[in-house]
Design a protein around this motif. Structure first.
Motif, PDB file in Angstrom:
ATOM      1  N   ALA B 123      13.729 -13.310   1.602  1.00 12.34           N
ATOM      2  CA  ALA B 123      13.400 -14.731   1.734  1.00 12.34           C
ATOM      3  C   ALA B 123      13.024 -15.340   0.377  1.00 12.34           C
ATOM      4  O   ALA B 123      12.665 -16.505   0.301  1.00 12.34           O
ATOM      5  CB  ALA B 123      12.270 -14.915   2.749  1.00 12.34           C
ATOM      6  N   GLY B 124      13.072 -14.516  -0.672  1.00  7.56           N
ATOM      7  CA  GLY B 124      12.839 -15.062  -2.008  1.00  7.56           C
ATOM      8  C   GLY B 124      11.448 -14.839  -2.562  1.00  7.56           C
ATOM      9  O   GLY B 124      11.068 -15.449  -3.564  1.00  7.56           O
ATOM     10  N   ASN B 125      10.674 -13.968  -1.922  1.00 10.30           N
ATOM     11  CA  ASN B 125       9.335 -13.685  -2.419  1.00 10.30           C
ATOM     12  C   ASN B 125       9.362 -12.569  -3.462  1.00 10.30           C
ATOM     13  O   ASN B 125      10.254 -11.726  -3.470  1.00 10.30           O
ATOM     14  CB  ASN B 125       8.423 -13.228  -1.265  1.00 10.30           C
ATOM     15  N   LYS B 126       8.351 -12.588  -4.323  1.00 11.05           N
ATOM     16  CA  LYS B 126       8.100 -11.413  -5.150  1.00 11.05           C
ATOM     17  C   LYS B 126       7.399 -10.411  -4.235  1.00 11.05           C
ATOM     18  O   LYS B 126       6.433 -10.760  -3.554  1.00 11.05           O
ATOM     19  CB  LYS B 126       7.209 -11.778  -6.336  1.00 11.05           C
ATOM     20  N   LEU B 127       7.903  -9.188  -4.205  1.00  9.72           N
ATOM     21  CA  LEU B 127       7.385  -8.222  -3.241  1.00  9.72           C
ATOM     22  C   LEU B 127       6.762  -7.036  -3.965  1.00  9.72           C
ATOM     23  O   LEU B 127       7.445  -6.330  -4.717  1.00  9.72           O
ATOM     24  CB  LEU B 127       8.534  -7.763  -2.318  1.00  9.72           C
ATOM     25  N   ILE B 128       5.466  -6.850  -3.765  1.00  6.16           N
ATOM     26  CA  ILE B 128       4.791  -5.692  -4.348  1.00  6.16           C
ATOM     27  C   ILE B 128       4.400  -4.762  -3.198  1.00  6.16           C
ATOM     28  O   ILE B 128       3.729  -5.183  -2.250  1.00  6.16           O
ATOM     29  CB  ILE B 128       3.526  -6.116  -5.117  1.00  6.16           C
ATOM     30  N   ALA B 129       4.849  -3.512  -3.296  1.00  5.44           N
ATOM     31  CA  ALA B 129       4.522  -2.548  -2.241  1.00  5.44           C
ATOM     32  C   ALA B 129       3.412  -1.617  -2.726  1.00  5.44           C
ATOM     33  O   ALA B 129       3.473  -1.116  -3.857  1.00  5.44           O
ATOM     34  CB  ALA B 129       5.761  -1.738  -1.876  1.00  5.44           C
ATOM     35  N   VAL B 130       2.411  -1.436  -1.871  1.00  5.34           N
ATOM     36  CA  VAL B 130       1.395  -0.430  -2.152  1.00  5.34           C
ATOM     37  C   VAL B 130       1.453   0.561  -1.001  1.00  5.34           C
ATOM     38  O   VAL B 130       1.203   0.194   0.159  1.00  5.34           O
ATOM     39  CB  VAL B 130      -0.014  -1.043  -2.259  1.00  5.34           C
ATOM     40  N   LEU B 131       1.832   1.786  -1.310  1.00  5.28           N
ATOM     41  CA  LEU B 131       2.035   2.781  -0.258  1.00  5.28           C
ATOM     42  C   LEU B 131       1.019   3.903  -0.400  1.00  5.28           C
ATOM     43  O   LEU B 131       0.831   4.444  -1.485  1.00  5.28           O
ATOM     44  CB  LEU B 131       3.454   3.357  -0.350  1.00  5.28           C
ATOM     45  N   GLY B 132       0.369   4.236   0.698  1.00  3.61           N
ATOM     46  CA  GLY B 132      -0.648   5.279   0.658  1.00  3.61           C
ATOM     47  C   GLY B 132      -0.296   6.428   1.583  1.00  3.61           C
ATOM     48  O   GLY B 132       0.304   6.239   2.642  1.00  3.61           O
ATOM     49  N   THR B 168      -6.761   1.042  -0.786  1.00  2.00           N
ATOM     50  CA  THR B 168      -7.418  -0.201  -1.214  1.00  2.00           C
ATOM     51  C   THR B 168      -7.597  -0.249  -2.737  1.00  2.00           C
ATOM     52  O   THR B 168      -7.655  -1.336  -3.314  1.00  2.00           O
ATOM     53  CB  THR B 168      -8.789  -0.361  -0.521  1.00  2.00           C
ATOM     54  N   VAL B 169      -7.670   0.922  -3.365  1.00  2.00           N
ATOM     55  CA  VAL B 169      -7.800   0.948  -4.826  1.00  2.00           C
ATOM     56  C   VAL B 169      -6.553   0.324  -5.458  1.00  2.00           C
ATOM     57  O   VAL B 169      -6.641  -0.539  -6.349  1.00  2.00           O
ATOM     58  CB  VAL B 169      -8.010   2.401  -5.326  1.00  2.00           C
ATOM     59  N   GLY B 170      -5.390   0.752  -4.966  1.00  2.00           N
ATOM     60  CA  GLY B 170      -4.128   0.213  -5.477  1.00  2.00           C
ATOM     61  C   GLY B 170      -3.969  -1.274  -5.168  1.00  2.00           C
ATOM     62  O   GLY B 170      -3.431  -2.038  -5.966  1.00  2.00           O
ATOM     63  N   ILE B 171      -4.444  -1.680  -3.998  1.00  2.00           N
ATOM     64  CA  ILE B 171      -4.322  -3.090  -3.599  1.00  2.00           C
ATOM     65  C   ILE B 171      -5.200  -3.964  -4.497  1.00  2.00           C
ATOM     66  O   ILE B 171      -4.765  -5.008  -4.996  1.00  2.00           O
ATOM     67  CB  ILE B 171      -4.723  -3.256  -2.109  1.00  2.00           C
ATOM     68  N   GLU B 172      -6.411  -3.490  -4.728  1.00  2.00           N
ATOM     69  CA  GLU B 172      -7.340  -4.297  -5.519  1.00  2.00           C
ATOM     70  C   GLU B 172      -6.838  -4.474  -6.954  1.00  2.00           C
ATOM     71  O   GLU B 172      -7.012  -5.539  -7.555  1.00  2.00           O
ATOM     72  CB  GLU B 172      -8.748  -3.674  -5.511  1.00  2.00           C
ATOM     73  N   GLU B 173      -6.174  -3.448  -7.437  1.00  2.00           N
ATOM     74  CA  GLU B 173      -5.582  -3.511  -8.770  1.00  2.00           C
ATOM     75  C   GLU B 173      -4.662  -4.739  -8.900  1.00  2.00           C
ATOM     76  O   GLU B 173      -4.668  -5.451  -9.895  1.00  2.00           O
ATOM     77  CB  GLU B 173      -4.767  -2.222  -8.955  1.00  2.00           C
ATOM     78  N   PRO B 188      -2.916   3.318   9.738  1.00  2.00           N
ATOM     79  CA  PRO B 188      -3.989   3.680  10.656  1.00  2.00           C
ATOM     80  C   PRO B 188      -4.988   2.530  10.788  1.00  2.00           C
ATOM     81  O   PRO B 188      -5.178   1.761   9.839  1.00  2.00           O
ATOM     82  CB  PRO B 188      -4.644   4.890   9.985  1.00  2.00           C
ATOM     83  N   ALA B 189      -5.619   2.425  11.959  1.00  2.00           N
ATOM     84  CA  ALA B 189      -6.519   1.306  12.231  1.00  2.00           C
ATOM     85  C   ALA B 189      -7.612   1.201  11.168  1.00  2.00           C
ATOM     86  O   ALA B 189      -7.949   0.102  10.702  1.00  2.00           O
ATOM     87  CB  ALA B 189      -7.143   1.462  13.619  1.00  2.00           C
ATOM     88  N   VAL B 190      -8.132   2.342  10.769  1.00  2.00           N
ATOM     89  CA  VAL B 190      -9.247   2.297   9.821  1.00  2.00           C
ATOM     90  C   VAL B 190      -8.767   1.816   8.452  1.00  2.00           C
ATOM     91  O   VAL B 190      -9.473   1.087   7.751  1.00  2.00           O
ATOM     92  CB  VAL B 190      -9.962   3.674   9.770  1.00  2.00           C
ATOM     93  N   MET B 191      -7.535   2.147   8.102  1.00  2.00           N
ATOM     94  CA  MET B 191      -6.969   1.637   6.849  1.00  2.00           C
ATOM     95  C   MET B 191      -6.829   0.116   6.911  1.00  2.00           C
ATOM     96  O   MET B 191      -7.237  -0.606   5.996  1.00  2.00           O
ATOM     97  CB  MET B 191      -5.599   2.272   6.582  1.00  2.00           C
ATOM     98  N   MET B 192      -6.286  -0.383   8.018  1.00  2.00           N
ATOM     99  CA  MET B 192      -6.091  -1.834   8.143  1.00  2.00           C
ATOM    100  C   MET B 192      -7.432  -2.556   8.098  1.00  2.00           C
ATOM    101  O   MET B 192      -7.555  -3.630   7.525  1.00  2.00           O
ATOM    102  CB  MET B 192      -5.329  -2.153   9.429  1.00  2.00           C
TER     103      MET B 192
END
Lengths: 495, 275
Positions: B123-132, B168-173, B188-192
């Motif tokens: 859709a034209g977004n810049k997409l950053i993936a953080v995978l854990g 969350t460490v990678g996301i906060e970065e 997982p629910a706790v991650m979300m």
């Protein structure tokens, strides 16, 4: 719907009927006592899911059939939403022609073995039986209906010849509950190609997932479906109309008429604190796990259910009775009905209430839950209830329950089933443009024809009524079939 | 019908199945799920559609073995078939051009995240993936994600791959570095729960896709109910995606444990039947 009185009169004037009427006079007939349905003793039946009512043996059925006075204008028929020729089938039982009786039933009712078990005859056909005027118990029409259709099934004689698709019409029923099944049977008889689309993996809607085995054995439902298949009705499982296929897709596939009988899917909750605690089920979930997914046979079947020792079922309808009696069979030591009005206002059939009591169910009437209390794991442990009084009559004609302030107390529970009704499932109405829907989410139809605001779409059963009975849904299905057939004929004539 | 045409092990306990389901393949959109049943005695199990091929008429499902039903599903071999597949269910993801979208996937949650992330990219977004993932072996779909993502950050609990630390460490970065218009969290629910707490701090609108217990999957039973913004919602028909900042995760986590004892009983007895 007009009763086909011409056909009924012709049937009644046959020589054998006249001869049969002459065999006993009205006084002799009305002097016979009404039969009592044989049933499994409560102690035996609560150990499993076997059917409670055993059915009439032949001798009892013939004796009961003799009670029917074969009235010239049978008022019972007008109490039947599908207008079964009631004296017609009963007199065939009296004559000993049980298969003939079953065929007579199938002329107007695609599901007699189901109706004979779950219809509230006491407020329909039997309520209008001439015996009521004589202050005598009515003819046991429901028991006899069950008897005739059971005889046919047991004889393996469900005589079904595939009907010819000669009309060139192709129609679809959405949902496979009682409304759609009746619609489908009727359209097949009109010579149409009918396909029934079901979202679940199992057919028959509420007859499969809702009504328990002990009240309606599933092999009976399956054999009624087999009959419809034999007359040419096609069934597609696992099709969620609006998702897997839209009405437009189906038009492309050649379908010209649509009947929506998708039922009242969405369970109502009471929106009180703690209601999402573990161990609190909607009656839909509780019954679906047990009936459809066979959780009572866990772990042989994979679907589990919380087997509560102390179970409260909230509500006073047939679904609540089915739930509480299921809880008893799952091993509850204490099973309670919690109902905010008094027993008199309960919408459940008297027979169901009676059976529940025999099975040890406690009735906490004029009592309403206000909060659930859970332990650290989130499992429900107590319910806080409030005592209720009865005020003036409300729209339903029943006295309105009024909370008594300060009357709250706690009841220990480990499982709760909320059976306070359902809302229509929005999935299908949402997916069709142009449908008129009420603020409650039910589909608006012309009550005479069951036609919706979209001319080629008809609807019936709970998606229109919001929550009713199997037989009313069937009546809708039949009416919709008749008017859709007329509509399609007219459309074809116009070119 | 419903035949497995392809099967691939993505890790020790995660399997990818390509299933013949032409009607569903044609109709599905990112974010939707199917309900499957392996056999007459099987449960109805909701699985998010990880990919679909309209021409071939197939959908891709990714399953982690955690109990009886997921084990039965994961063991289906090519040529075998599900007894039932129904869908596509749930509401599709609302995909828009927003700017920068952060796709956060934990464990097997990366599977349902994949088509959503791709849709946002397309859709034209810049997409950053953080995978854990817990460790390198349990990380799935990294290459597939990296193929279209503008940036892919990998986090492992044990540091065996990518950076060491929770997701969350990678996301906060990323959040401290640049403005993000939307975060999508699946795992997982706790991650979300913790992703939502973090993105709330940075005022980043966030959606989470929930995988609760279901029976029918069409709104009929209410097993999947969750509290969102203080209101009871059904994941199957109102979701599966909700505003991640409004979800009552603690209640959801408790409800996910409803059948913990029964699941163990069932799994033990099932494993006992295996050769």
């Amino acid at each position: 719907m007009a009763v086909d009185s011409q056909e009924m009169n012709a049937d009644r004037s046959q020589d054998w009927r006249e001869e049969l009427r002459g065999k006993m006079n009205a006084k002799e007939r009305s002097g016979l006592p009404r039969v009592t349905m044989p049933e499994l003793p409560a102690t035996e039946r609560i150990t499993g899911f076997r059917e409670v009512n055993s059915g009439l043996p032949e001798e009892m059925a013939v004796r009961e059939a003799k009670r029917c006075l074969d009235c010239a204008t049978p008022s019972c028929v007008s109490g039947c939403p599908v207008n079964i020729n009631i004296p017609g089938f009963i007199k065939r039982i009296e004559k000993g022609d049980f298969l003939g009786a079953a065929q007579k039933l199938k002329e107007t009712n695609a599901l007699p073995a189901v109706c004979g078990r779950v219809c509230p005859q006491e407020v329909q056909c039997e309520a209008l039986c001439v015996y009521q005027k004589m202050k005598k118990p009515p003819v046991a029409i429901g028991y006899l209906e069950r008897f005739a259709s059971d005889c046919e099934r047991q004889a393996g004689a469900a005589s079904a010849t595939p009907l010819v698709n000669n009309s060139g019409m192709q129609v679809a029923a959405i949902g496979s509950g009682p409304a759609s099944l009746t619609f489908a049977g009727q359209m097949a008889k009109f010579g149409c190609r009918v396909t029934v689309f079901e979202a679940l993996h199992e057919l028959a809607g509420v007859l499969s997932y809702g009504i328990p085995e002990f009240r309606l054995p599933k092999n009976i439902v399956r054999s009624e479906i087999a009959y419809l298949e034999a007359i040419g009705v096609r069934f597609e499982r696992n099709v969620v109309v609006g998702k897997t296929l839209t009405i437009d897709d189906m038009k492309t596939l050649g379908y010209q008429g649509f009947f929506i009988g998708s039922g009242a899917g969405l369970p109502k909750f009471m929106r009180i604190p703690g209601e999402n605690s573990i161990g609190i089920y909607s009656s839909n979930e509780y019954l679906t796990r047990v009936n459809l997914m066979k959780a009572y046979q866990f772990p042989a079947y994979d679907t589990p259910i919380v087997r509560g020792k102390c179970v409260a079922v909230v509500g006073g309808g047939n679904t609540a009775m089915d739930s509480v009696r299921t809880a008893v069979r799952l091993g509850a030591e204490k099973a309670m009905i919690v109902y905010r009005r008094s027993e008199q206002e309960m919408p459940a059939r008297i027979e169901e209430v009676h059976h529940a009591k025999e099975e040890g169910v406690e009735f906490l009437t004029l009592t309403n839950p206000v909060e659930y209390l859970a332990d650290n794991e989130g499992r429900v442990r107590q319910m806080k209830v409030q005592k209720m009084g009865l005020g003036a009559a409300d729209d339903s004609g029943r006295r309105r329950p009024v909370a008594i302030v300060g009357s709250e107390y706690l009841i220990d529970v480990d499982t709760v089933v909320v059976g306070v009704g359902t809302d229509p499932n929005p999935l299908i109405p949402q997916s069709i443009q142009g449908l008129e829907v009420t603020k409650w989410g039910t589909i608006v139809v012309n009550e005479e024809t069951m036609q919706t605001a979209v001319p080629e779409i008809f609807a019936g059963g709970d998606i229109v009524r919001g929550g009713a009975t199997v037989i009313l849904a069937m009546g809708d299905g039949k009416k919709a079939a008749e008017s859709m057939h007329a509509f399609l004929l007219e459309k074809a004539a116009r070119g | 019908m419903n035949m497995i045409v392809d099967r691939e092990s993505l890790s020790d306990n995660v399997v990818k199945l390509v299933v013949e389901a032409p009607l569903i393949a044609k109709k599905q959109n990112p974010g939707q799920f199917v309900i499957v049943r392996t056999d007459e005695k099987g449960e109805r199990i909701p699985l998010t559609i990880a990919d679909a091929d309209k021409e071939r008429g197939t959908i891709t499902l990714i399953i982690q073995k955690v109990g009886t039903s997921s084990h039965k599903i994961a063991n289906l071999a090519p040529g075998a078939a599900f007894l039932d597949v129904s869908g596509p269910l749930g509401r599709p993801t609302h995909v828009d051009k927003l700017g920068t979208v952060l796709a956060c996937g934990g464990g097997v949650g990366i599977a349902p995240l994949y088509p959503i992330a791709r849709a946002f990219k397309n859709a034209g977004n810049k997409l950053i993936a953080v995978l854990g993932a817990r460790n390198r072996d349990l990380l799935i779909l990294e290459k597939e994600m990296a193929a279209f993502a503008d940036e892919t950050i990998i986090m492992t609990d044990d540091g065996s791959y990518g950076k060491k630390g929770v997701i969350t460490v990678g996301i906060e970065e990323v959040l401290v570095r640049e403005p993000v218009q939307l975060a999508v969290a699946i795992g997982p629910a706790v991650m979300m729960k913790f992703v939502a707490l973090l993105t709330k701090k940075y005022n980043v609108p966030t959606i989470a896709s929930l995988n609760t217990i279901m029976v029918d999957g069409t709104g009929m039973c209410g097993a999947c109910r969750v509290s969102v913004g203080g209101k009871t919602r059904f994941v199957c028909v109102d979701g599966p995606e909700f505003d991640a900042h409004e979800i009552d995760y603690d209640e959801m986590i408790k409800r996910l444990n409803t059948y913990r004892a029964e699941e163990k009983e069932s799994y033990d007895s099932y494993l006992g039947t295996l050769p």
